[in-house]
Write a protein that holds these residues in place. Structure first.
Motif, mmCIF file in Angstrom:
data_model
loop_
_atom_site.group_PDB
_atom_site.id
_atom_site.type_symbol
_atom_site.label_atom_id
_atom_site.label_comp_id
_atom_site.label_asym_id
_atom_site.label_seq_id
_atom_site.Cartn_x
_atom_site.Cartn_y
_atom_site.Cartn_z
ATOM 1 N N ARG A 48 0.984 -1.361 0.009
ATOM 2 C CA ARG A 48 -0.014 -0.041 0.001
ATOM 3 C C ARG A 48 0.917 1.270 -0.016
ATOM 4 N NH1 ARG A 48 -4.746 -2.097 3.289
ATOM 5 N NH2 ARG A 48 -5.260 -4.104 1.952
ATOM 6 N N THR A 49 0.207 2.365 -0.284
ATOM 7 C CA THR A 49 0.988 3.465 -0.262
ATOM 8 C C THR A 49 1.766 3.941 0.733
ATOM 9 O OG1 THR A 49 0.527 6.093 -0.889
ATOM 10 C CG2 THR A 49 -1.249 4.925 0.547
ATOM 11 N N ARG A 50 2.796 4.545 0.861
ATOM 12 C CA ARG A 50 3.511 5.102 1.813
ATOM 13 C C ARG A 50 3.094 6.559 2.448
ATOM 14 N NH1 ARG A 50 5.809 0.437 3.314
ATOM 15 N NH2 ARG A 50 6.865 1.402 5.046
ATOM 16 N N CYS A 51 2.267 7.112 1.803
ATOM 17 C CA CYS A 51 1.490 8.234 2.485
ATOM 18 C C CYS A 51 1.431 8.414 3.810
ATOM 19 C CB CYS A 51 -0.062 8.322 1.900
ATOM 20 S SG CYS A 51 -0.968 10.094 2.538
ATOM 21 N N PRO A 52 2.081 9.207 4.518
ATOM 22 C CA PRO A 52 2.504 9.463 5.902
ATOM 23 C C PRO A 52 1.102 9.437 6.644
ATOM 24 C CG PRO A 52 3.236 11.397 4.963
ATOM 25 C CD PRO A 52 2.762 10.434 3.892
ATOM 26 N N TYR A 53 -0.164 9.915 6.262
ATOM 27 C CA TYR A 53 -1.022 9.909 6.938
ATOM 28 C C TYR A 53 -1.808 8.691 6.927
ATOM 29 C CZ TYR A 53 -0.116 14.863 6.148
ATOM 30 O OH TYR A 53 0.412 16.098 6.135
ATOM 31 N N PHE A 54 -1.760 7.842 5.582
ATOM 32 C CA PHE A 54 -2.290 6.707 5.807
ATOM 33 C C PHE A 54 -1.547 5.462 6.755
ATOM 34 C CE2 PHE A 54 -2.151 2.348 3.849
ATOM 35 C CZ PHE A 54 -3.186 1.751 3.793
ATOM 36 N N ARG A 55 -0.338 5.995 6.849
ATOM 37 C CA ARG A 55 0.421 5.040 7.542
ATOM 38 C C ARG A 55 0.452 5.569 9.293
ATOM 39 N NH1 ARG A 55 3.137 0.313 5.213
ATOM 40 N NH2 ARG A 55 2.421 0.784 3.149
ATOM 41 N N PRO A 113 -7.784 11.867 9.251
ATOM 42 C CA PRO A 113 -8.549 11.603 8.023
ATOM 43 C C PRO A 113 -8.012 11.147 6.969
ATOM 44 C CG PRO A 113 -9.381 13.741 9.209
ATOM 45 C CD PRO A 113 -8.011 13.197 9.933
ATOM 46 N N CYS A 114 -8.643 9.895 6.558
ATOM 47 C CA CYS A 114 -7.764 9.332 5.251
ATOM 48 C C CYS A 114 -8.888 8.291 4.514
ATOM 49 C CB CYS A 114 -6.525 8.457 5.947
ATOM 50 S SG CYS A 114 -5.883 7.607 4.207
ATOM 51 N N ASN A 115 -9.314 8.835 3.484
ATOM 52 C CA ASN A 115 -10.318 8.186 2.377
ATOM 53 C C ASN A 115 -9.665 6.757 2.173
ATOM 54 O OD1 ASN A 115 -12.401 10.201 2.686
ATOM 55 N ND2 ASN A 115 -11.183 11.202 0.767
ATOM 56 N N LYS A 116 -8.464 6.594 1.947
ATOM 57 C CA LYS A 116 -7.855 5.207 1.802
ATOM 58 C C LYS A 116 -8.278 4.312 2.871
ATOM 59 C CE LYS A 116 -4.472 4.695 -1.881
ATOM 60 N NZ LYS A 116 -5.343 3.525 -2.571
ATOM 61 N N ARG A 117 -7.772 4.897 4.183
ATOM 62 C CA ARG A 117 -7.971 3.881 5.277
ATOM 63 C C ARG A 117 -9.472 3.801 5.817
ATOM 64 N NH1 ARG A 117 -3.260 4.092 9.775
ATOM 65 N NH2 ARG A 117 -4.544 3.046 11.288
ATOM 66 N N GLY A 162 -12.183 11.780 4.566
ATOM 67 C CA GLY A 162 -11.352 13.036 4.291
ATOM 68 C C GLY A 162 -10.098 12.860 3.734
ATOM 69 N N CYS A 163 -9.260 13.659 3.141
ATOM 70 C CA CYS A 163 -7.784 13.473 3.009
ATOM 71 C C CYS A 163 -7.183 14.463 3.606
ATOM 72 C CB CYS A 163 -7.721 13.556 1.315
ATOM 73 S SG CYS A 163 -5.796 13.808 0.995
ATOM 74 N N SER A 164 -6.238 13.819 4.704
ATOM 75 C CA SER A 164 -5.516 15.067 5.434
ATOM 76 C C SER A 164 -4.085 15.286 4.559
ATOM 77 C CB SER A 164 -4.786 14.114 6.356
ATOM 78 O OG SER A 164 -5.574 13.739 7.545
ATOM 79 N N ALA A 165 -4.015 14.783 3.455
ATOM 80 C CA ALA A 165 -2.546 15.220 2.765
ATOM 81 C C ALA A 165 -3.093 16.395 1.829
ATOM 82 C CB ALA A 165 -2.065 14.015 1.751
ATOM 83 N N LEU A 166 -4.392 16.541 1.324
ATOM 84 C CA LEU A 166 -4.671 17.574 0.649
ATOM 85 C C LEU A 166 -4.754 18.860 1.330
ATOM 86 C CD1 LEU A 166 -7.622 16.688 -1.741
ATOM 87 C CD2 LEU A 166 -5.433 17.894 -2.293
ATOM 88 N N GLU A 214 -9.872 14.482 -5.702
ATOM 89 C CA GLU A 214 -9.891 15.251 -4.737
ATOM 90 C C GLU A 214 -10.171 14.627 -3.384
ATOM 91 O OE1 GLU A 214 -14.857 15.966 -5.096
ATOM 92 O OE2 GLU A 214 -13.502 17.154 -6.466
ATOM 93 N N HIS A 215 -10.453 13.214 -3.571
ATOM 94 C CA HIS A 215 -10.428 12.092 -2.400
ATOM 95 C C HIS A 215 -9.241 11.837 -2.018
ATOM 96 C CE1 HIS A 215 -14.834 12.757 -3.136
ATOM 97 N NE2 HIS A 215 -14.564 12.226 -4.416
ATOM 98 N N CYS A 216 -8.268 11.562 -2.824
ATOM 99 C CA CYS A 216 -6.808 11.014 -2.478
ATOM 100 C C CYS A 216 -5.775 11.618 -3.707
ATOM 101 C CB CYS A 216 -7.000 9.395 -2.397
ATOM 102 S SG CYS A 216 -5.433 8.612 -2.193
ATOM 103 N N VAL A 217 -4.635 11.728 -3.184
ATOM 104 C CA VAL A 217 -3.347 12.175 -4.134
ATOM 105 C C VAL A 217 -2.298 11.446 -3.729
ATOM 106 C CG1 VAL A 217 -4.205 14.703 -4.126
ATOM 107 C CG2 VAL A 217 -2.841 13.923 -2.516
ATOM 108 N N ALA A 218 -2.561 10.120 -3.161
ATOM 109 C CA ALA A 218 -1.217 9.403 -2.871
ATOM 110 C C ALA A 218 -0.638 8.730 -4.087
ATOM 111 C CB ALA A 218 -1.904 8.126 -2.137
ATOM 112 N N THR A 219 0.593 8.123 -4.076
ATOM 113 C CA THR A 219 1.328 7.553 -5.074
ATOM 114 C C THR A 219 1.242 6.093 -4.660
ATOM 115 O OG1 THR A 219 3.586 7.906 -4.116
ATOM 116 C CG2 THR A 219 2.604 9.499 -5.688
#
Ligand SMILES: Cc1cc2nc3c(=O)[nH]c(=O)nc-3n(C[C@H](O)[C@H](O)[C@H](O)COP(=O)(O)OP(=O)(O)OC[C@H]3O[C@@H](n4cnc5c(N)ncnc54)[C@H](O)[C@@H]3O)c2cc1C
Ligand code: SF4
Length: 323
Positions: A111-118, A124-128, A133-137, A151-156
């Motif tokens: 899965r993504t290494r987005c720090p908010y997801f981890r 808030p994290c729409n992936k999790r 919501g999306c904390s990264a945005l 607009e819901h997720c900008v992760a790589t």
């Protein structure tokens, strides 16, 4: 940590039957799954160890058929000569210890290494948690996507191997209760759209069986740009496969990592590169720029537009043995 049962499947049929029950998750090398259990990213009722399934080994015909349980180290050893782009993507991933445990199937499903997801504390994290919501945005976007985000997720997506497989036009063989199917490597990882909680095209009741890699690609290269030289994920990466007529590019395939939630193929650039000399850096850079007209950098990651173009130019020229 939530209590769960642990069992080992010895046949693919047993693993698929277990997957049919809600709350079941599979574990291969465990290098991702154990972290997810500790972090609460996964909270299964049943954990099924699949390491005893007969999905190991690398078969060779016109290309490679790589069993899903092949370790990253085994694939690295087999591909050094014929598929430099594959071997380099594996050599620059994780650490030798991790590569000895981690499997090819598990690598694609990481899965993504987005720090908010981890994050240890829930944010808030729409992936999790869909709809949260999306904390990264609203926060730090420096490591996030410049292509294909919503607009819901900008992760790589962090897999190095996936980027090499996309440039090689590889495909993923999967099996489920409805039978077998093959998914192109370029479509295996999903863009977030309205449903960032879906990471890959694999259905919840399906299993990765193997990865198919077409004919050898001796003129290929993987360039990984990262904040330290080892044991680090890519800020940006570029996988290039090229065939030449003398020094003129006959065909080129380029995929980027670290710029989207899937390996990002530069299709416009690939067309524009035909007929260009592999030694002509300026013409190559111009062709590659054609694939960046739709780049959409976020507040903190405009640097990735320049970095990714330079990485693509260098990967291609190295693959082609430019002077
Ligand atoms: C510290 C660290 C650094 C890392 N650095 C990098 C890096 O630089 N580059 C990189 O590419 N990766 C990196 N990784 C990721 C690493 O490559 C993955 O953790 C590993 O490949 C996962 O494989 P696994 O077999 O351990 O999967 P597991 O942890 O066992 O499983 C991961 C996921 O894959 C699923 N899965 C496994 N096999 C199958 C299958 N056959 N079919 C369907 N689903 C399956 C599991 O259900 C689970 O959802 C790093 C990991 C760590 C911990
Ligand atoms: S970018 Fe995606 S993974 Fe990261 S916080 Fe936003 S929704 Fe979650």
């Amino acid at each position: 940590m939530k209590t769960f049962t642990y069992s080992r499947a010895t046949t693919v049929e047993d693993a698929l039957a277990a997957l049919g029950e809600p709350g079941t998750r599979l574990m291969a090398g465990g290098t991702e799954m154990v972290n997810w259990l500790k972090e609460g990213i996964e909270q299964p009722d049943r954990l099924v160890d699949i390491t005893a399934l007969p999905l190991t080994g690398i078969a060779t015909d016109s290309g490679l058929r790589v069993g899903a349980l092949t370790t990253m180290s085994e694939l690295l050893d087999r591909t050094t000569v014929d598929y430099p782009v594959l071997a380099e993507s594996l050599l620059r991933a994780a650490s030798p210890q991790l590569r000895n445990m981690a499997t090819v199937g598990g690598n694609l499903q990481q899965r993504t290494r987005c720090p908010y997801f981890r994050s240890d504390t829930k944010v808030p994290c729409n992936k999790r948690e869909p709809g949260s919501g999306c904390s990264a945005l609203a926060g730090d976007t420096s490591g996030q996507a410049i292509f294909g985000w919503s607009e819901h997720c900008v992760a790589t997506h962090p897999s190095d191997l996936a980027v090499a497989l996309a440039a090689l036009d590889a495909s993923i063989e999967v099996r489920g209760p409805r039978g077998e199917r093959t998914i192109p490597a370029t479509e295996f990882h999903l863009l977030p759209g309205d449903h960032p909680e879906r990471h890959t095209a694999l259905e919840p009741d399906e299993l990765i069986v193997a990865v198919h890699v077409p004919a050898p690609a001796p003129r290929s290269h993987y360039l990984k740009v990262r904040e330290r030289v080892s044991y680090e994920f890519a800020v940006v990466s570029a996988a290039a496969v090229v065939s030449l007529d003398g020094t003129v590019i006959d065909a080129a395939r380029i995929a980027l990592g670290g710029v989207a939630h899937r390996p990002w193929r530069l299709t416009a650039a690939e067309s524009a590169l035909r007929g260009v000399s592999v030694n002509d850096k300026e013409a190559i850079a111009q062709a590659i720029a054609e694939s960046f007209v739709d780049a959409k950098p976020l507040a903190d990651n405009g640097y990735k537009v320049t970095l990714a173009q330079r990485a693509a130019v260098r990967a291609l020229m190295t693959a082609g043995g430019a002077r």
